[in-house]
Scaffold this motif. Structure first.
Motif, PDB file in Angstrom:
ATOM      1  N   ARG A 109     -47.474   1.374 -34.157  1.00 27.61           N
ATOM      2  CA  ARG A 109     -47.392  -0.032 -33.748  1.00 27.61           C
ATOM      3  C   ARG A 109     -47.811  -1.006 -34.836  1.00 27.61           C
ATOM      4  NH1 ARG A 109     -51.010  -0.244 -28.663  1.00 27.61           N
ATOM      5  NH2 ARG A 109     -52.371   0.789 -30.169  1.00 27.61           N
ATOM      6  N   ILE A 110     -48.403  -0.476 -35.926  1.00 27.83           N
ATOM      7  CA  ILE A 110     -48.918  -1.347 -36.987  1.00 27.83           C
ATOM      8  C   ILE A 110     -48.196  -1.074 -38.303  1.00 27.83           C
ATOM      9  CG2 ILE A 110     -50.995  -2.086 -38.213  1.00 27.83           C
ATOM     10  CD1 ILE A 110     -51.558  -2.444 -35.361  1.00 27.83           C
ATOM     11  N   ALA A 111     -47.801  -2.144 -38.994  1.00 24.05           N
ATOM     12  CA  ALA A 111     -47.125  -1.989 -40.283  1.00 24.05           C
ATOM     13  C   ALA A 111     -47.666  -2.982 -41.296  1.00 24.05           C
ATOM     14  CB  ALA A 111     -45.625  -2.187 -40.117  1.00 24.05           C
TER      15      ALA A 111
ATOM     16  N   ASP B 237     -43.253 -13.176 -29.229  1.00 25.39           N
ATOM     17  CA  ASP B 237     -44.528 -13.556 -28.611  1.00 25.39           C
ATOM     18  C   ASP B 237     -45.510 -12.408 -28.451  1.00 25.39           C
ATOM     19  OD1 ASP B 237     -43.804 -16.138 -28.433  1.00 25.39           O
ATOM     20  OD2 ASP B 237     -43.266 -16.100 -26.300  1.00 25.39           O
ATOM     21  N   ASP B 238     -44.973 -11.207 -28.265  1.00 25.89           N
ATOM     22  CA  ASP B 238     -45.869 -10.082 -28.023  1.00 25.89           C
ATOM     23  C   ASP B 238     -46.230  -9.337 -29.306  1.00 25.89           C
ATOM     24  OD1 ASP B 238     -43.346  -9.058 -28.441  1.00 25.89           O
ATOM     25  OD2 ASP B 238     -43.618  -7.403 -27.038  1.00 25.89           O
TER      26      ASP B 238
ATOM     27  N   VAL C 150     -48.179  -9.650 -33.339  1.00 28.34           N
ATOM     28  CA  VAL C 150     -49.160 -10.387 -34.139  1.00 28.34           C
ATOM     29  C   VAL C 150     -48.846 -10.202 -35.621  1.00 28.34           C
ATOM     30  CG1 VAL C 150     -51.625 -10.883 -34.273  1.00 28.34           C
ATOM     31  CG2 VAL C 150     -50.783  -9.264 -32.562  1.00 28.34           C
TER      32      VAL C 150
ATOM     33  N   ASN D  47     -50.769 -10.909 -39.302  1.00 27.14           N
ATOM     34  CA  ASN D  47     -51.879 -11.399 -40.134  1.00 27.14           C
ATOM     35  C   ASN D  47     -51.404 -11.484 -41.577  1.00 27.14           C
ATOM     36  OD1 ASN D  47     -53.523 -11.510 -37.934  1.00 27.14           O
ATOM     37  ND2 ASN D  47     -54.910  -9.884 -38.552  1.00 27.14           N
ATOM     38  N   TYR D  48     -52.009 -12.405 -42.307  1.00 24.64           N
ATOM     39  CA  TYR D  48     -51.553 -12.657 -43.678  1.00 24.64           C
ATOM     40  C   TYR D  48     -52.646 -12.368 -44.693  1.00 24.64           C
ATOM     41  CZ  TYR D  48     -47.707 -15.020 -41.365  1.00 24.64           C
ATOM     42  OH  TYR D  48     -46.612 -15.284 -40.591  1.00 24.64           O
TER      43      TYR D  48
ATOM     44  N   LYS E   4     -45.748  -3.785 -33.375  1.00 24.50           N
ATOM     45  CA  LYS E   4     -46.337  -4.922 -32.661  1.00 24.50           C
ATOM     46  C   LYS E   4     -47.289  -5.745 -33.512  1.00 24.50           C
ATOM     47  CE  LYS E   4     -44.377  -4.024 -28.731  1.00 24.50           C
ATOM     48  NZ  LYS E   4     -43.283  -4.931 -28.317  1.00 24.50           N
ATOM     49  N   GLY E   5     -47.732  -5.178 -34.628  1.00 31.31           N
ATOM     50  CA  GLY E   5     -48.669  -5.910 -35.482  1.00 31.31           C
ATOM     51  C   GLY E   5     -48.330  -5.707 -36.948  1.00 31.31           C
ATOM     52  N   ILE E   6     -48.330  -6.795 -37.705  1.00 32.78           N
ATOM     53  CA  ILE E   6     -47.973  -6.715 -39.121  1.00 32.78           C
ATOM     54  C   ILE E   6     -49.053  -7.343 -39.980  1.00 32.78           C
ATOM     55  CG2 ILE E   6     -46.390  -7.643 -40.876  1.00 32.78           C
ATOM     56  CD1 ILE E   6     -44.129  -7.349 -38.890  1.00 32.78           C
ATOM     57  N   LEU E   7     -49.400  -6.647 -41.053  1.00 39.07           N
ATOM     58  CA  LEU E   7     -50.224  -7.249 -42.090  1.00 39.07           C
ATOM     59  C   LEU E   7     -49.289  -7.585 -43.237  1.00 39.07           C
ATOM     60  CD1 LEU E   7     -53.081  -8.008 -42.885  1.00 39.07           C
ATOM     61  CD2 LEU E   7     -53.355  -5.757 -43.895  1.00 39.07           C
TER      62      LEU E   7
END
Lengths: 210, 210
Positions: free
Chosen positions: B143-145, B181-182, B184, B186-187, B167-170
């Motif tokens: 879910r994280i990339a 919308d579902d 996130v 982060n930068y 669902k979540g990206i750095l």
DNA sequence: TAGATTGTTAATCGATTAACAATC
DNA sequence: TAGATTGTTAATCGATTAACAATC
């Protein structure tokens, strides 16, 4: 209100957006466009600008070249900003290979390490013994440093940097650094960024069933 | 109040501090100690804990092992968190070499690129063609990339990731990403971090003469 | 018990947003 | 001119801090 971390970060974002717009041939921009580009409100944009005495035209928005010039000046683009790195590990090596800093006026001048096997005095960005740090900093009047050493060495390195005359540190080590009042330390902690992401992905996941 | 980015980042910091204290042999800790360790107020610490229903002893502070367990659970340490990287450049290579993630339960599972010369299917962390991304993500329920591709490719890559179920990206690319919308994002923008530092060093420099 | 620390509420502080007069 | 956008002030929102009753 006075300039704070967030407002300055936004200035960097405006700058990036303006560079893009300019290269696309745009000449002027409205607060609304910039807000869209960086993901804030138009009020925010105008507020930020007013904080730095930047003004546009009551109807015509902002002249991109003029605006860029002012932002660049605020962000120190009027001169080359020399930066050193302490710790010649993986992060340092990635930063040194990255070509993007130079065109933003940020010059990685040298890296330092304690391990002689890492020394590369003849590299474009030389890797030098830690003992030479103070001399290099003083000779080049460098004020900004990046700490990329293991956890346990971070405070010690920071103290050395402050002593050499460094005023701002970007710290990649997962340690809080005690610093003199006239120095700034910013933190980058990728592990914490990932943990943050993990938390919010989990929360959103649970919220889904509502 | 509800959990926000800052409070979660502080939880990560408390966790780090507690790990250190524990390895030094400490058994309990007061809100005051933690505040010192991470650079906030004791009120803040207690407020953060109360937000997550974490309680201590009216006089005896907090039991470190117990507290750590709760923080770790909140931060997703109850299971291995698999993460992929898109873009096998300098940053990716630094992240893949970094040994610290694994012991925090963060596993870099694979990296992806479009350049065949970068593929390394047999590495411990394999570098695979972008075409295989979707399959790997689905098979491993990732879910994280992390996005570490050039500017122009970032949004495109992000869309691909969302489609695959991320669902979540750095995001290391200097581009704002439009996301569902579902999800996130982060930068991390090191250039902006340095510009920030440069600004505040300049300001402090000018303030000196007061 | 006396002293110290938590947990929580209320107060403060600061940043963001809304609103609107000025004006091009 | 009419319409649109800035610049700034006031309102709102949210996060941090202070204070203190509860209590170990």
């Amino acid at each position: 209100m006075v300039a704070n971390r967030n407002s300055i970060i936004r200035l960097s974002r405006y700058k990036n957006a303006l560079n893009r717009l300019q290269s696309l041939g745009f000449v002027k921009v409205f607060s609304d466009n910039l807000a869209d580009a960086v993901g804030c409100t138009a009020s925010q944009v105008r507020k930020d600008f007013s904080l730095f005495g930047i003004s546009g035209n009551k109807k015509g928005g902002y002249q991109i070249d003029n605006l860029l010039e002012k932002l660049q000046y605020i962000l120190g683009k009027d001169k080359i900003q020399k930066v050193i790195i302490v710790g010649a590990g993986n992060i340092a090596s990635a930063l040194m290979k990255y070509k993007g800093f130079e065109k933003e006026g940020i010059r990685l001048t040298a890296a330092f390490d304690i391990d002689p096997s890492k020394f590369k005095k003849n590299n474009e960005i030389p890797i030098l013994p830690l003992e030479e740090l103070k001399t290099v900093v003083k000779e080049n009047q460098i004020r900004i440093a990046i700490i990329a050493v293991p956890d346990v060495a971070a405070q010690q390195v920071a103290d050395l940097l402050f002593e050499a005359g460094i005023k701002g540190i970007l710290n990649f080590a997962p340690t809080r650094i005690k610093s003199p009042d006239d120095c700034v330390v910013n933190y980058v902690n990728l592990e914490h960024e990932l943990e943050n992401l993990i938390y919010f992905v989990n929360v959103l996941d649970k919220t889904k069933v509502k």
